[in-house]
Scaffold this motif. Structure first.
Motif, PDB file in Angstrom:
ATOM      1  N   GLU A   1       0.840  -1.191   0.000  1.00 45.65           N
ATOM      2  CA  GLU A   1       0.000   0.000   0.000  1.00 45.65           C
ATOM      3  C   GLU A   1       0.878   1.245   0.000  1.00 45.65           C
ATOM      4  O   GLU A   1       1.873   1.313   0.713  1.00 45.65           O
ATOM      5  CB  GLU A   1      -0.859  -0.039   1.258  1.00 45.65           C
ATOM      6  N   LEU A   2       0.505   2.223  -0.814  1.00 48.43           N
ATOM      7  CA  LEU A   2       1.145   3.537  -0.792  1.00 48.43           C
ATOM      8  C   LEU A   2       0.186   4.496  -0.108  1.00 48.43           C
ATOM      9  O   LEU A   2      -1.010   4.502  -0.406  1.00 48.43           O
ATOM     10  CB  LEU A   2       1.451   3.999  -2.221  1.00 48.43           C
ATOM     11  N   ARG A   3       0.721   5.295   0.818  1.00 54.68           N
ATOM     12  CA  ARG A   3      -0.107   6.240   1.553  1.00 54.68           C
ATOM     13  C   ARG A   3       0.464   7.650   1.407  1.00 54.68           C
ATOM     14  O   ARG A   3       1.667   7.858   1.551  1.00 54.68           O
ATOM     15  CB  ARG A   3      -0.194   5.852   3.024  1.00 54.68           C
ATOM     16  N   ALA A   4      -0.440   8.596   1.138  1.00 52.98           N
ATOM     17  CA  ALA A   4      -0.048  10.004   1.023  1.00 52.98           C
ATOM     18  C   ALA A   4      -1.290  10.864   1.140  1.00 52.98           C
ATOM     19  O   ALA A   4      -2.341  10.515   0.601  1.00 52.98           O
ATOM     20  CB  ALA A   4       0.646  10.259  -0.317  1.00 52.98           C
ATOM     21  N   ALA A   5      -1.163  11.960   1.845  1.00 49.75           N
ATOM     22  CA  ALA A   5      -2.256  12.932   1.983  1.00 49.75           C
ATOM     23  C   ALA A   5      -3.555  12.263   2.414  1.00 49.75           C
ATOM     24  O   ALA A   5      -4.613  12.481   1.823  1.00 49.75           O
ATOM     25  CB  ALA A   5      -2.450  13.690   0.672  1.00 49.75           C
ATOM     26  N   ASP A   6      -3.470  11.425   3.445  1.00 51.38           N
ATOM     27  CA  ASP A   6      -4.645  10.757   4.018  1.00 51.38           C
ATOM     28  C   ASP A   6      -5.369   9.842   3.034  1.00 51.38           C
ATOM     29  O   ASP A   6      -6.548   9.527   3.217  1.00 51.38           O
ATOM     30  CB  ASP A   6      -5.636  11.768   4.603  1.00 51.38           C
ATOM     31  N   ARG A   7      -4.696   9.429   1.978  1.00 52.83           N
ATOM     32  CA  ARG A   7      -5.264   8.458   1.043  1.00 52.83           C
ATOM     33  C   ARG A   7      -4.338   7.260   0.965  1.00 52.83           C
ATOM     34  O   ARG A   7      -3.118   7.391   1.111  1.00 52.83           O
ATOM     35  CB  ARG A   7      -5.409   9.054  -0.364  1.00 52.83           C
ATOM     36  N   SER A   8      -4.923   6.099   0.709  1.00 54.18           N
ATOM     37  CA  SER A   8      -4.097   4.905   0.518  1.00 54.18           C
ATOM     38  C   SER A   8      -4.409   4.296  -0.836  1.00 54.18           C
ATOM     39  O   SER A   8      -5.548   4.360  -1.320  1.00 54.18           O
ATOM     40  CB  SER A   8      -4.340   3.895   1.638  1.00 54.18           C
ATOM     41  N   HIS A   9      -3.364   3.730  -1.443  1.00 55.64           N
ATOM     42  CA  HIS A   9      -3.479   3.170  -2.785  1.00 55.64           C
ATOM     43  C   HIS A   9      -2.810   1.797  -2.791  1.00 55.64           C
ATOM     44  O   HIS A   9      -1.588   1.710  -2.592  1.00 55.64           O
ATOM     45  CB  HIS A   9      -2.797   4.088  -3.805  1.00 55.64           C
ATOM     46  N   PRO A  10      -3.566   0.729  -3.019  1.00 57.54           N
ATOM     47  CA  PRO A  10      -2.960  -0.599  -3.068  1.00 57.54           C
ATOM     48  C   PRO A  10      -2.140  -0.779  -4.349  1.00 57.54           C
ATOM     49  O   PRO A  10      -2.447  -0.168  -5.378  1.00 57.54           O
ATOM     50  CB  PRO A  10      -4.167  -1.542  -3.055  1.00 57.54           C
ATOM     51  N   PHE A  11      -1.085  -1.573  -4.244  1.00 56.67           N
ATOM     52  CA  PHE A  11      -0.294  -1.908  -5.425  1.00 56.67           C
ATOM     53  C   PHE A  11       0.111  -3.375  -5.337  1.00 56.67           C
ATOM     54  O   PHE A  11      -0.003  -4.001  -4.277  1.00 56.67           O
ATOM     55  CB  PHE A  11       0.943  -0.999  -5.563  1.00 56.67           C
ATOM     56  N   THR A  12       0.536  -3.932  -6.439  1.00 54.85           N
ATOM     57  CA  THR A  12       0.956  -5.328  -6.465  1.00 54.85           C
ATOM     58  C   THR A  12       2.453  -5.409  -6.762  1.00 54.85           C
ATOM     59  O   THR A  12       3.014  -4.540  -7.446  1.00 54.85           O
ATOM     60  CB  THR A  12       0.186  -6.135  -7.523  1.00 54.85           C
ATOM     61  N   VAL A  13       3.071  -6.454  -6.223  1.00 58.49           N
ATOM     62  CA  VAL A  13       4.494  -6.720  -6.439  1.00 58.49           C
ATOM     63  C   VAL A  13       4.655  -8.222  -6.607  1.00 58.49           C
ATOM     64  O   VAL A  13       3.995  -8.997  -5.905  1.00 58.49           O
ATOM     65  CB  VAL A  13       5.346  -6.250  -5.224  1.00 58.49           C
ATOM     66  N   ASP A  14       5.529  -8.610  -7.520  1.00 52.97           N
ATOM     67  CA  ASP A  14       5.867 -10.019  -7.668  1.00 52.97           C
ATOM     68  C   ASP A  14       6.219 -10.597  -6.291  1.00 52.97           C
ATOM     69  O   ASP A  14       6.990  -9.993  -5.542  1.00 52.97           O
ATOM     70  CB  ASP A  14       7.059 -10.152  -8.625  1.00 52.97           C
ATOM     71  N   GLN A  15       5.660 -11.749  -5.953  1.00 56.37           N
ATOM     72  CA  GLN A  15       5.793 -12.284  -4.595  1.00 56.37           C
ATOM     73  C   GLN A  15       7.222 -12.638  -4.221  1.00 56.37           C
ATOM     74  O   GLN A  15       7.657 -12.397  -3.090  1.00 56.37           O
ATOM     75  CB  GLN A  15       4.869 -13.487  -4.404  1.00 56.37           C
ATOM     76  N   ARG A  16       8.001 -13.196  -5.153  1.00 56.75           N
ATOM     77  CA  ARG A  16       9.399 -13.500  -4.827  1.00 56.75           C
ATOM     78  C   ARG A  16      10.181 -12.210  -4.607  1.00 56.75           C
ATOM     79  O   ARG A  16      10.951 -12.095  -3.650  1.00 56.75           O
ATOM     80  CB  ARG A  16      10.049 -14.340  -5.921  1.00 56.75           C
ATOM     81  N   ALA A  17       9.981 -11.231  -5.490  1.00 56.28           N
ATOM     82  CA  ALA A  17      10.674  -9.951  -5.338  1.00 56.28           C
ATOM     83  C   ALA A  17      10.297  -9.288  -4.014  1.00 56.28           C
ATOM     84  O   ALA A  17      11.144  -8.712  -3.327  1.00 56.28           O
ATOM     85  CB  ALA A  17      10.348  -9.038  -6.508  1.00 56.28           C
ATOM     86  N   ARG A  18       9.038  -9.388  -3.649  1.00 56.17           N
ATOM     87  CA  ARG A  18       8.564  -8.817  -2.385  1.00 56.17           C
ATOM     88  C   ARG A  18       9.270  -9.479  -1.207  1.00 56.17           C
ATOM     89  O   ARG A  18       9.732  -8.812  -0.276  1.00 56.17           O
ATOM     90  CB  ARG A  18       7.047  -8.983  -2.272  1.00 56.17           C
ATOM     91  N   TRP A  19       9.363 -10.813  -1.234  1.00 53.93           N
ATOM     92  CA  TRP A  19      10.028 -11.563  -0.161  1.00 53.93           C
ATOM     93  C   TRP A  19      11.496 -11.161  -0.057  1.00 53.93           C
ATOM     94  O   TRP A  19      12.015 -10.953   1.046  1.00 53.93           O
ATOM     95  CB  TRP A  19       9.885 -13.061  -0.435  1.00 53.93           C
ATOM     96  N   LEU A  20      12.167 -11.028  -1.216  1.00 54.89           N
ATOM     97  CA  LEU A  20      13.573 -10.625  -1.205  1.00 54.89           C
ATOM     98  C   LEU A  20      13.742  -9.231  -0.594  1.00 54.89           C
ATOM     99  O   LEU A  20      14.615  -9.020   0.252  1.00 54.89           O
ATOM    100  CB  LEU A  20      14.137 -10.642  -2.632  1.00 54.89           C
ATOM    101  N   LEU A  21      12.893  -8.282  -1.001  1.00 53.76           N
ATOM    102  CA  LEU A  21      12.989  -6.924  -0.477  1.00 53.76           C
ATOM    103  C   LEU A  21      12.696  -6.859   1.021  1.00 53.76           C
ATOM    104  O   LEU A  21      13.399  -6.180   1.771  1.00 53.76           O
ATOM    105  CB  LEU A  21      12.020  -6.002  -1.222  1.00 53.76           C
ATOM    106  N   LEU A  22      11.651  -7.553   1.443  1.00 50.15           N
ATOM    107  CA  LEU A  22      11.292  -7.531   2.867  1.00 50.15           C
ATOM    108  C   LEU A  22      12.416  -8.062   3.743  1.00 50.15           C
ATOM    109  O   LEU A  22      12.592  -7.627   4.881  1.00 50.15           O
ATOM    110  CB  LEU A  22      10.023  -8.350   3.098  1.00 50.15           C
ATOM    111  N   ASN A  23      13.183  -9.011   3.207  1.00 48.48           N
ATOM    112  CA  ASN A  23      14.255  -9.637   3.981  1.00 48.48           C
ATOM    113  C   ASN A  23      15.635  -9.057   3.699  1.00 48.48           C
ATOM    114  O   ASN A  23      16.604  -9.435   4.357  1.00 48.48           O
ATOM    115  CB  ASN A  23      14.258 -11.146   3.717  1.00 48.48           C
ATOM    116  N   GLY A  24      15.723  -8.150   2.713  1.00 47.04           N
ATOM    117  CA  GLY A  24      17.018  -7.569   2.383  1.00 47.04           C
ATOM    118  C   GLY A  24      17.941  -8.537   1.678  1.00 47.04           C
ATOM    119  O   GLY A  24      19.160  -8.443   1.813  1.00 47.04           O
TER     120      GLY A  24
END
Length: 199
Positions: A143-166
């Motif tokens: 989710e991206l949040r700015a100016a009291d609004r939130s916007h969902p986004f999608t990310v490749d699941q493997r890439a997401r796992w790699l980023l979350l874990n560094g």
């Protein structure tokens, strides 16, 4: 690589469509033999213009780039992502990305967030109006949040796992060192081997 779970930072807007990797980092800077130290090359040709957004002293510490349509199109050079990362950007928000650029960004610790063009345009307007405007990218919630609004986004699941874990792909492989060593120790001697050479 530093994990990316939640990042809040000031933003900068670049309202140019079809920004290609040669504009992000001109080819002459791609001869270096390192994977870091490319911040001086980021948009080098465009930064010759004093009015270019990255030259604005009020926006020097921006860590979120709000781009436009088809950002990062062109060649496969990873240097484009390295330059963005070395400048300090943790996320790029656009209505679309070059496919190879998106993969390179996610592999190198820069989150590529794709949102509808209308949303990106609204964010760009807010960023241009206020140098202190902040954007939060929450990779855990996608989710991206700015100016009291939130916007969902999608990310490749493997890439997401790699980023979350560094992690990068090399770190993942090194995590299997014990299994690799066991395999090598029990491998038939008659199979081809690569000699270890000291450098």
């Amino acid at each position: 690589m530093e994990p990316l779970t939640l990042h809040t930072g000031r933003a900068i807007s670049l309202r140019r469509s079809d920004v290609d990797t040669d504009q992000i980092i001109p080819a002459e800077f791609c001869k270096r033999l390192t994977k870091s130290g490319f911040e001086d090359a980021l948009f080098a040709a465009w930064r010759a213009d004093p009015s270019f957004p990255l030259n604005d002293p009020l926006r020097q510490d921006a860590t979120v780039l709000v781009a436009a349509h088809n950002f990062g199109t062109g060649s496969s050079r990873e240097h484009a992502v390295w330059a963005l990362r070395d400048w300090g950007f943790r996320a790029v928000v656009a209505s679309s990305f070059g496919d190879i650029f998106r993969r390179n960004a996610l592999k190198n610790g820069v989150l590529a967030v794709e949102l509808p063009a209308q949303t990106v345009g609204r964010l760009a307007s807010r960023v241009e109006a206020d140098p202190a405007f902040e954007i939060t990218v929450d990779l855990k919630a996608c989710e991206l949040r700015a100016a009291d609004r939130s916007h969902p986004f999608t990310v490749d699941q493997r890439a997401r796992w790699l980023l979350l874990n560094g992690y990068d792909d090399i770190a993942v492989n090194l995590g299997h060192d014990e299994a690799i060593s066991l395999y090598e120790a029990t491998r038939h001697r008659w199979l081809p081997r690569t000699d270890t050479v000291a450098i």
